[in-house]
Every structure is written in structure tokens, then in C-alpha cells.
Design an enzyme around this catalytic site. Sequence first.
Site, PDB file in Angstrom:
ATOM      1  N   LYS A 138       0.625  -1.168   0.236  1.00 45.43           N
ATOM      2  CA  LYS A 138      -0.012  -0.012  -0.338  1.00 45.43           C
ATOM      3  C   LYS A 138       1.275   1.354   0.050  1.00 45.43           C
ATOM      4  CE  LYS A 138      -4.422  -2.327   1.748  1.00 45.43           C
ATOM      5  NZ  LYS A 138      -3.233  -3.979   1.656  1.00 45.43           N
TER       6      LYS A 138
HETATM    7  C1  LIG Z   1      -4.786  -4.714   1.472  1.00 45.51           C
HETATM    8  C2  LIG Z   1      -3.875  -5.342   1.465  1.00 45.51           C
HETATM    9  C3  LIG Z   1      -3.971  -6.866   0.943  1.00 45.51           C
HETATM   10  C4  LIG Z   1      -5.742  -6.583  -0.079  1.00 45.51           C
HETATM   11  O1  LIG Z   1      -5.181  -5.674  -1.111  1.00 45.51           O
HETATM   12  P1  LIG Z   1      -6.997  -4.990  -1.818  1.00 45.51           P
HETATM   13  O2  LIG Z   1      -6.554  -4.288  -2.534  1.00 45.51           O
HETATM   14  O3  LIG Z   1      -7.702  -4.736  -1.025  1.00 45.51           O
HETATM   15  O4  LIG Z   1      -7.649  -6.615  -2.606  1.00 45.51           O
HETATM   16  C5  LIG Z   1      -3.529  -7.762   0.903  1.00 45.51           C
HETATM   17  N1  LIG Z   1      -2.351  -8.301   0.951  1.00 45.51           N
HETATM   18  C6  LIG Z   1      -1.573  -7.547   1.979  1.00 45.51           C
HETATM   19  C7  LIG Z   1      -0.550  -7.502   2.821  1.00 45.51           C
HETATM   20  C8  LIG Z   1      -2.537  -5.882   2.275  1.00 45.51           C
HETATM   21  O5  LIG Z   1      -1.877  -5.896   2.870  1.00 45.51           O
END
Ligand SMILES: *Cc1c(COP(=O)(O)O)cnc(C)c1O
Length: 462
Positions: free
Chosen positions: A109
Site C-alpha cells: 500500500k
Molecule cells: C491490503 C492488502 C491486501 C489486499 O489488497 P486489496 O487491494 O484490498 O485487494 C493484501 N495483502 C496485504 C498485505 C494488504 O495489506
Amino acid sequence: MKYISTRGQIEPVEFQDAVLMGLADDGGLVIPESIPDVADRLEAWRSLGYSDLAFEILRLFVGDIPADDLKSLIEKTYGRAFEPEPAPTVRVGPIYILELWHGPTLAFKDIALQLLGNLFEYILARRGGRLNILGATSGDTGSAAIAGCRGRAGIDIFIMHPAGRVSPIQQRQMTTVLDENVHNIAVAGSFDDCQRIMKTLAADLDFKRKYSLGAVNSVNWARVLAQIVYYFTAVFDVQKQTGAKQVRVEVPTGNFGDILAGWYARRMGLPISRLILATNENDILARFFSSGEYSLGKLSQTLSPSMDIQVASNFERYLYYRVGCDADRLGGLMDDFARTGSLRIEVDADGLVDPPFVVGVGTQDDVLATIRRYHEQYDYLLDPHTAVGVAVADRLGVKDDAPLICLSTAHPAKFPGAIKKATGQDLARHPAIDALADLPTRCVELPNDTEAVREFIVKTIG
Ligand SMILES: *Cc1c(COP(=O)(O)O)cnc(C)c1O
């Protein structure tokens, strides 16, 4: 490029307004008016570095930031904060792992939220005014959003997390940030409760305007946009290594944000033959793509908490395209879902909802076995989210003509409990995590109640 809403009830807006709007004012999600086709540019783009490619892609979607400014925003974002680079692809046994956790909070993210923080600051510096970010997190979004916004002029950030349901490390990554503009809220409820509170407040347009509410959750278009870039770099990388024409991409999925970016990349002309969607036991999306029915199940807590999600906030964007960009039909389906917890669309003659999508579920047992096996066979540690995806990908097997890229969404050191459980050893360490151990923290605890959160925001910003 102008932006419209999936519900069809806002006037088209420019990119900067779309970023500030977060959730569209008509309750829908903001989407670009069209999707550029870049198939004829792929050859020229192959040799570009990450920031240069990001610039080429973003400029197609950003009509209201001068090119030089956009370029320096991107260079500022991806130059420093990511070590050694934002998104390296490494070969591990039969698959390619796209490591997306080289940013400040060790989760994918960061790639979008570092950019979003810079964008907010840029926009506010020119327009004046303040922005109050309200976010809900199941763990990783919160720390990455806080890292993207901490200490920035003109911004206060309020992040709700479900009390006691994020990992101790995720909690520390958020609550050890003591910048005055950062406000952590532990809500006595689930992640879906946090998300509901956020949506309720964002849907209250008087409140949203009066307090300049902005969003960092993956409903914010800029996040999806930032994530499109690494699909291009990864596919180019693997094509270069293998000579393959087509590549399959597997994405561990929660809110459907990351995989949606892959869907846009594919629609833009990137040769992705299959988008493999992997969920944990919270399998609403996997069930949808294999039956056409999107219906709430019971929330399970798993070893991959950032994927413990039932209502995927970005799903509406995809569904809009899937129903032929028919905002009325989409609105009807979303109303069905709000009313009954379920919506249904037609499947094709083969029983498929959308042929490029392949889905699978990685259970907790799969996750532990996969972490163990990749550690033993390849000396590579997968985090428990990445392992959900790799478990599903492994079941599909190797295809020489379509190599497989698995998105790795977090560094294993964020989830040491799962690694210990899988391998029997304390292998998952990272100096950035170790450094948090003895730091002071700040966080308020609030009941699972929209009004309590509203009051806290009002009181805090005065
Ligand atoms: C947020 C997250 C996901 C899922 O991603 P999305 O965009 O919500 O589908 C998967 N793995 C990790 C480590 C995350 O932080």
C-alpha cells in the site's frame, strides 16, 4: 481525462477534484471517463525505469497537473522512500514474485499512499484550505496512509482500526507515529464496522463539505491509478526474462483494489492472459467469479488479516464495467446488495462471470504449508497474504507459454506469528519493525458508533 461516478449522478470532474472527492458525491465510486489503449506504446515503454513509466501512465489520466510538476511529484515519491526500488520481480522456484513491500511500512500500500500523500500536499498548497482524511483499516492501509500523510501541512488524518483485531506490529506501526496531525482510533468492532462508519460519514455531504473530508482508502482513484504502474513493470520484466508473449498474474485480494489495477492494465492493452484472484476463507469474491452471486458470508479471522473482508469496497468499480457501464443497472444491483446482502449477475454459457478471471481460495492450512514449502525448497519467506496467492497459483501449475507473476503484498516481518507457526522458527525480522518495540504510542478508543467518531473528529479539529 475527466472523471465520472459509477452511479452516474455527478458532473464530470478533473483529476485533482476526483482525488479530493474520494468517494463520489452521489455515493458511487469515481472512475475515468474512458480507459486509454496503450498497446501501440508497449515496445517504447519496455526500457523505461519505474518513475519514467509511472509518468507515462499517469499523464494519460491526469489532465490538470502540468507535466513538469507531475514528473517531479512522481520522482519525489519513488526516488527516495523505496529501497532499492519500488517493485522488483524475483524468480522463486517455478514462479515470479513481484515484491511490493520495499516502502516505509513494508506493505504494497505504500506504493499508492506515498504518491497520494504527495498529491494531497501538492493540491492543498495550490488551492489553500485543509483536508481531513478519514480512513478505515484492517491493518496495512492505516500504517501506509499515516506514513504517507504524517507531518504534512494542511492535513489531519484519522484512522480507524478494529480494536484488538490488527496484529500487534500493525498496531505499533500506526500508533507510534506521534505527529500532531495523526489520530489513531481503535473502534470496538470489526473492519467492516470501521468501513461502514467511514462510508456513512463520507456520504453525509454537509459534514463532508464542512469538514473537508478526504479518503485514503482504496476508493480513492489515485490509489488504483498508482498501482496500475507495477503491473506494467512486472510484465515487462518477466517478458524480458522469458520471452513469453502473455503473462498470468496472481493477486491476493481483499478490497479488490490491487487486482482492479491489474484489470485496468489489461484493458489498457498489457498482455495479461489471466488475472488470478486469490482470497482466504473470506471468499465472497471467489464465490462471485465462480457463480455470479455476490453475497455476504460470515467474517472469519485468518492469518492474513488484511484480506479478512466481506464487502470489497472497490468491487463496485469492476461491476460497473461488467454490466456494460450501465449506471442505473449498477445502482439497482448495489441497492439489492444493501437491502438483502446479495446481488446476482448472469454467467456465460460456460458458467463464467468473466473469462480472464480465475479464482481460488487459500485456506489457513494452505498458507502454512506454502510458507513452509517455499522456505524449505527455495529459502524464500512468504508473508501470509502472499502465501494465500501462491497457494492458489501453485494449484494452477506452471505453463511455459504463460509464466506466473505472484504479487507479494507484505514483508514477512509484519506477520512473525504466522511465520513461526509455519516454520517453527522466528525467521521474520526487519530492522524497521524491531525499531518500533519500545516507542511510546497514542490512540483513542471509541465505541462501534458513527456518532462517537463524528464527535471525535469535530472536537479534534475544533
Ligand atoms: C491490503 C492488502 C491486501 C489486499 O489488497 P486489496 O487491494 O484490498 O485487494 C493484501 N495483502 C496485504 C498485505 C494488504 O495489506
